[in-house]
Design a protein around this motif. Sequence first.
Motif, PDB file in Angstrom:
ATOM      1  N   ARG A 118     -35.104  57.457  90.453  1.00 38.34           N
ATOM      2  CA  ARG A 118     -33.963  58.392  90.006  1.00 38.34           C
ATOM      3  C   ARG A 118     -34.147  60.108  90.345  1.00 38.34           C
ATOM      4  N   ARG A 119     -34.946  60.157  90.856  1.00 37.52           N
ATOM      5  CA  ARG A 119     -35.225  61.758  91.588  1.00 37.52           C
ATOM      6  C   ARG A 119     -34.280  61.966  93.180  1.00 37.52           C
ATOM      7  N   SER A 174     -27.331  49.210  88.841  1.00 30.54           N
ATOM      8  CA  SER A 174     -27.074  49.930  89.738  1.00 30.54           C
ATOM      9  C   SER A 174     -26.825  48.791  91.075  1.00 30.54           C
ATOM     10  N   THR A 188     -27.824  59.477  85.353  1.00 25.70           N
ATOM     11  CA  THR A 188     -28.590  59.615  84.906  1.00 25.70           C
ATOM     12  C   THR A 188     -29.786  58.442  85.700  1.00 25.70           C
ATOM     13  N   SER A 189     -29.412  57.422  85.644  1.00 27.77           N
ATOM     14  CA  SER A 189     -30.107  56.808  85.792  1.00 27.77           C
ATOM     15  C   SER A 189     -29.974  55.613  86.592  1.00 27.77           C
ATOM     16  N   VAL A 222     -31.205  53.846  88.901  1.00 34.09           N
ATOM     17  CA  VAL A 222     -31.415  52.429  88.901  1.00 34.09           C
ATOM     18  C   VAL A 222     -31.021  50.741  88.311  1.00 34.09           C
ATOM     19  N   ARG A 223     -31.045  50.525  86.422  1.00 32.29           N
ATOM     20  CA  ARG A 223     -30.770  50.100  85.376  1.00 32.29           C
ATOM     21  C   ARG A 223     -29.185  50.261  85.855  1.00 32.29           C
ATOM     22  N   HIS A 282     -30.806  63.323  92.991  1.00 30.16           N
ATOM     23  CA  HIS A 282     -30.587  64.579  92.357  1.00 30.16           C
ATOM     24  C   HIS A 282     -31.493  66.125  92.636  1.00 30.16           C
ATOM     25  N   ARG A 316     -38.639  53.011  90.741  1.00 39.12           N
ATOM     26  CA  ARG A 316     -37.810  53.676  89.474  1.00 39.12           C
ATOM     27  C   ARG A 316     -37.974  55.042  89.590  1.00 39.12           C
ATOM     28  N   ALA A 317     -39.230  55.367  89.347  1.00 35.34           N
ATOM     29  CA  ALA A 317     -38.785  57.587  88.812  1.00 35.34           C
ATOM     30  C   ALA A 317     -38.483  58.067  91.194  1.00 35.34           C
TER      31      ALA A 317
END
Length: 217
Positions: A48-49, A10, A4-5, A7-8, A52, A44-45
């Motif tokens: 994450r978007r 990656s 689900t993330s 960014v972290r 999906h 980051r936002a």
Amino acid sequence: MSSTSPVRGSFRPAALAQKTARDLTFPAERWNGPSQPMDDEARRASARRLPHDDTLQPEARLAGLLLLLYAQWPAAISRLTVDHIEETDGAVRIHLGAVPVEFPAPVADLALQQIAVRRSHAVLARTDSPRLLPGGRPGRPISAWDVGERLRKLGIRLAEARSTALSQLATELPAAVLARTLGIDITVAVKWQRAAAGDRGAYAADVARRTQPNGAR
């Protein structure tokens, strides 16, 4: 790494001893360090978007993630072909420089989806190595301008997003690894690492000043 993330965690280069880059690298590009404001929360936002959001075109989402996570400029993204991405031992990796980078799960799924579409197109168009992203005009390869327009339509500020991504990556990787994985000049990678270190030092000093009791010197 959580799916689900993206960014972290990656940015995971393959082992340096693994010689799988073949002939898929680009010439090192000379970047001169941060020149735009940086907003890591916005980056980051968006990252994450995009994996999906099915209301957006898959190829635009993938291009956005290549910029947001791996600091790839539209010119570099426009030159990518399906052969720059490989799937081995359950991992999906992209060759941006001499050392491949492993995609996190949601980005890997998006990349594999795009490869399947482009290879189907290659069969119909009778071409051996299709661009990863389709061009804006039938029969024409995608241009850097096309990529930039697609990213801007996603609300991504190109220079700001690249500067933010590079600054973050420079805090996580040695300059030599950063240069080899992104395909940038080693001297530029060093500049980014120094700039990122300066940003961290300035932030820490600011936090220390704000947390000191009134009157402390």
